[in-house]
Write a protein that holds these residues in place. Structure first.
Motif, PDB file in Angstrom:
ATOM      1  N   ARG A 191       0.832  -1.213   0.000  1.00 44.48           N
ATOM      2  CA  ARG A 191       0.000   0.000   0.000  1.00 44.48           C
ATOM      3  C   ARG A 191       0.863   1.259   0.000  1.00 44.48           C
ATOM      4  O   ARG A 191       0.580   2.207  -0.730  1.00 44.48           O
ATOM      5  CB  ARG A 191      -0.924  -0.006   1.214  1.00 44.48           C
ATOM      6  CG  ARG A 191      -2.180  -0.844   0.993  1.00 44.48           C
ATOM      7  CD  ARG A 191      -3.161  -0.707   2.128  1.00 44.48           C
ATOM      8  NE  ARG A 191      -4.394  -1.429   1.798  1.00 44.48           N
ATOM      9  CZ  ARG A 191      -5.179  -1.990   2.690  1.00 44.48           C
ATOM     10  NH1 ARG A 191      -4.873  -1.925   3.971  1.00 44.48           N
ATOM     11  NH2 ARG A 191      -6.284  -2.619   2.323  1.00 44.48           N
ATOM     12  N   THR A 192       1.893   1.276   0.823  1.00 46.66           N
ATOM     13  CA  THR A 192       2.744   2.466   0.866  1.00 46.66           C
ATOM     14  C   THR A 192       3.509   2.630  -0.442  1.00 46.66           C
ATOM     15  O   THR A 192       3.677   3.749  -0.932  1.00 46.66           O
ATOM     16  CB  THR A 192       3.724   2.405   2.047  1.00 46.66           C
ATOM     17  OG1 THR A 192       4.435   1.146   2.031  1.00 46.66           O
ATOM     18  CG2 THR A 192       2.993   2.528   3.375  1.00 46.66           C
ATOM     19  N   LEU A 223      -5.932   0.381  -4.282  1.00 51.19           N
ATOM     20  CA  LEU A 223      -5.329   0.604  -2.971  1.00 51.19           C
ATOM     21  C   LEU A 223      -6.034  -0.176  -1.868  1.00 51.19           C
ATOM     22  O   LEU A 223      -5.433  -0.478  -0.839  1.00 51.19           O
ATOM     23  CB  LEU A 223      -5.369   2.097  -2.626  1.00 51.19           C
ATOM     24  CG  LEU A 223      -4.287   2.985  -3.235  1.00 51.19           C
ATOM     25  CD1 LEU A 223      -4.622   4.454  -3.006  1.00 51.19           C
ATOM     26  CD2 LEU A 223      -2.921   2.661  -2.670  1.00 51.19           C
ATOM     27  N   THR A 224      -7.312  -0.473  -2.055  1.00 48.87           N
ATOM     28  CA  THR A 224      -8.089  -1.113  -0.979  1.00 48.87           C
ATOM     29  C   THR A 224      -8.417  -2.565  -1.318  1.00 48.87           C
ATOM     30  O   THR A 224      -7.900  -3.487  -0.697  1.00 48.87           O
ATOM     31  CB  THR A 224      -9.374  -0.313  -0.731  1.00 48.87           C
ATOM     32  OG1 THR A 224     -10.092  -0.163  -1.968  1.00 48.87           O
ATOM     33  CG2 THR A 224      -9.054   1.064  -0.187  1.00 48.87           C
ATOM     34  N   THR A 234      -5.390  -4.936  -2.550  1.00 47.46           N
ATOM     35  CA  THR A 234      -4.447  -5.281  -1.482  1.00 47.46           C
ATOM     36  C   THR A 234      -5.086  -6.211  -0.448  1.00 47.46           C
ATOM     37  O   THR A 234      -4.395  -7.026   0.167  1.00 47.46           O
ATOM     38  CB  THR A 234      -3.931  -4.007  -0.782  1.00 47.46           C
ATOM     39  OG1 THR A 234      -5.042  -3.162  -0.436  1.00 47.46           O
ATOM     40  CG2 THR A 234      -2.983  -3.246  -1.674  1.00 47.46           C
ATOM     41  N   ILE A 241      -1.628  -4.919  -9.120  1.00 45.82           N
ATOM     42  CA  ILE A 241      -0.779  -4.028  -8.318  1.00 45.82           C
ATOM     43  C   ILE A 241       0.575  -3.827  -8.976  1.00 45.82           C
ATOM     44  O   ILE A 241       1.076  -2.699  -9.093  1.00 45.82           O
ATOM     45  CB  ILE A 241      -0.614  -4.602  -6.899  1.00 45.82           C
ATOM     46  CG1 ILE A 241      -1.939  -4.512  -6.137  1.00 45.82           C
ATOM     47  CG2 ILE A 241       0.488  -3.871  -6.128  1.00 45.82           C
ATOM     48  CD1 ILE A 241      -1.951  -5.259  -4.823  1.00 45.82           C
TER      49      ILE A 241
END
Length: 594
Positions: free
Chosen positions: A110-111, A137-138, A141, A327
């Motif tokens: 995420r970072t 992002l949500t 992940t 991702i």
């Protein structure tokens, strides 16, 4: 819809295999290798207790059949307790430390994604819906968590269990074990087919989830427009269709998973039935004691659960692999180019456009055509013209939100592409027509980013200069008042004055004002215009305005139409030309008089 389809096609052009993607995902585990080793030790301990149970059962049967019950009356119960204590310790070590690993992996992903996101070019943000970016992002992940925790836990724990039980079975009777292993290739074929289908359906689910977040995000942001124009039914139907597509894909995946499990179970049952039939043959079991026979069948029966779980976890694993591909595609994208080496220190602000042309990505026509203009340092340039004529585009090219197609754009005689990007933008202050405020305090929004170390006195002075201090003082919390998401708790004029205060506090040599006073009433506009006049002294300023009264004192006024500068000069010179500017001025003057 075409944009979503284009994104979906792009995401489907994945050349990496699932195995290589998963290996890359496991590369993030290296940072937590100590926790990983503790987890593996726990799973080995858990797996080792399964054949130990079978061996204990053999000992119990042989003890009873040989009449040695009293001799082992205490040993057997203690052995049972020891096996389950060890099994519990293994379960804790494996589960807890694997959760540590998984959460660190998701945190790192995420970072990394957010760090990458803030470095992406403006064209990327314009090419992808906000909801789809948030879904990466949500949702994506979250799917990775399953692939790292549940999948690895099951693969390691149940895999070690299968190895331990098979090893024990081979030790007991290798001929019967080989017969049992004949069904493994058939199970492998079923799992392989299910893997491909799971991954394909997972990608469809990701796209559908992106559609759900797209619709929801747009409806939330535009809730007032939805209500006033009666768009509720339309938005409800859009959301229903997006949710229905997600539901359909989820059900297809569940159907595949639900069929996969009973088929594998039936194959295992058939293998067990065949195994027992052969085991009852005197030739194969003549050297086995009753305990050996019971222990062997028990170990074979125990294999059903770990094998079933290994095939069941495949759906979770494939979801994680599909999410990882999404991702990694994002992480592998090119960030905003920054090849500049020159630091933009102590800029004077001499700006020059030379035969500059520009078109937006995937646009059919040019937004700017052969722009040639010179703005000396410390002077003010006003850009006027109809909406969509290219005024904001000219201004947005100065901080390099986009790169030029042709020609030159120089600052102090140096091409903007030769300046280091962060250094260049540090020398520019911007006030947008669409004010952007963050969900924090007024102070945090004025002293934002590089300005966060500014003192309260400096913030207050900037607020006073922007005519914002008056209303800030009237608020209960003053500078510490929360503004809400995008400043929703403030009026449009208040938001714009905070944005102007932010630009005043930055005190940059180049100032861009894009309709900076559009949301203000006449009285506030006059006060802020005086503040801006003071701010613009000895500062290169590009001001975009529809109200010509606000830019009459500009050193240069350029009239932009269809991406071209059709007139330029001072206010007096342009009026004397009696051309496009004079026509705009007379039109606004007559409207004001009316």
């Amino acid at each position: 819809m075409q944009k979503e389809q284009a994104i979906e096609v792009k995401e489907q052009t994945v050349t990496t295999t699932g195995f290589s993607t998963y290996l890359r995902l496991l590369g993030y585990v290296r940072a937590s290798w100590v926790y990983m080793m503790l987890s593996v030790i726990g799973f080995i301990l858990y797996a080792g207790m399964e054949p130990a149970l079978a061996a204990l059962l053999k000992h119990i049967v042989d003890t009873v059949s040989e009449g040695k019950v009293l001799e082992n009356r205490l040993v057997i119960p203690l052995a049972i307790l020891a096996i389950f204590i060890a099994r519990g310790i293994g379960t804790f070590l494996g589960g807890y430390f694997m959760a540590q690993v998984a959460n660190k992996v998701v945190f790192d992903l995420r970072t990394s994604m957010f760090n990458k996101m803030v470095k992406m070019s403006s064209s990327y943000y314009h090419s992808i819906p906000t909801g789809r970016l948030l879904a990466k992002l949500t949702y994506d992940t979250e799917q990775v968590i399953g692939a790292v925790t549940q999948a690895i836990r099951v693969v390691l724990r149940e895999g070690f269990t299968v190895v331990g039980l098979l090893g024990y079975m081979i030790y007991m009777n290798w001929k019967l074990t080989l017969l049992f292993l004949l069904v493994v290739p058939l199970i492998g074929l079923i799992v392989s087919y299910a893997s491909k289908r799971f991954r394909r359906l997972s990608k469809r689910i990701q796209n559908a989830m992106g559609g759900v977040t797209d619709v929801a995000s747009e409806a939330i942001k535009g809730h007032e427009v939805v209500k006033i124009f009666g768009g509720s039914e339309y938005e409800v139907e859009r959301f229903r269709q997006a949710a229905q597509e997600n539901r359909r894909s989820q059900l297809k995946m569940e159907k595949t998973r639900s069929l996969n499990i009973p088929i594998v179970q039936f194959i295992l049952a058939f293998a067990m039935a065949t195994l027992i039939w052969f085991a009852l043959s005197p030739d194969l079991s003549q050297h086995m004691t009753p305990g050996d026979f019971i222990a062997f069948l028990t170990a074979a029966g125990m294999l059903g659960k770990p094998i079933r779980q290994l095939t069941d976890v495949n759906s979770v694993l494939q979801k994680g692999i599909a999410a990882s591909q999404s991702i990694f595609e994002f992480l592998d994208m090119s960030v905003e180019p920054d090849d500049g080496k020159i630091l933009a220190q102590s800029l004077k602000g001499d700006i020059e456009w030379k035969d500059m042309s520009f078109s937006y990505p995937n646009a059919d026509k040019q937004a700017l055509k052969k722009i040639t203009l010179s703005l000396p340092a410390g002077k003010t340039l006003a850009l006027v013209g109809r909406s969509g004529s290219g005024k904001s585009t000219m201004a947005n090219l100065i901080p390099r939100f986009y790169n030029l197609d042709e020609g030159e754009l120089n600052i102090d005689g140096v091409s903007i592409s030769d300046y280091q990007l962060d250094s260049l933008r540090t020398s520019i202050a911007l006030v947008n027509q669409q004010v952007v405020l963050f969900n924090g305090t007024i102070r945090e929004n004025i002293a934002y980013g590089h300005l966060r170390d500014a003192s309260d006195e400096q913030v207050i002075e900037a607020a006073k200069a922007a005519n914002a201090w008056g209303f800030i003082q009237e608020l209960d919390q003053g500078l510490e008042t929360m503004v809400g998401e995008n400043g929703v708790l403030l009026s449009g004029g208040q938001r714009q004055r905070i944005a102007i205060a932010r630009a005043i506090l930055k005190n940059a040599p180049i100032l861009i004002l894009d309709e900076a006073t559009s949301a203000l009433d006449t009285e506030s506009e006059r006060a802020i215009q005086m503040a801006l006049d003071g701010l613009m002294e000895n500062r290169t300023t590009i001001a975009i305005a529809h109200r010509l009264s606000t830019i009459e004192n500009a050193d240069i006024i350029a009239v932009v139409d269809h991406g071209e500068i059709i007139e330029q000069g001072s206010h007096t010179e342009l009026l004397a030309m009696n051309g496009a500017y004079a026509q705009l001025h007379n039109q606004q003057f007559s409207e004001t008089a009316d």
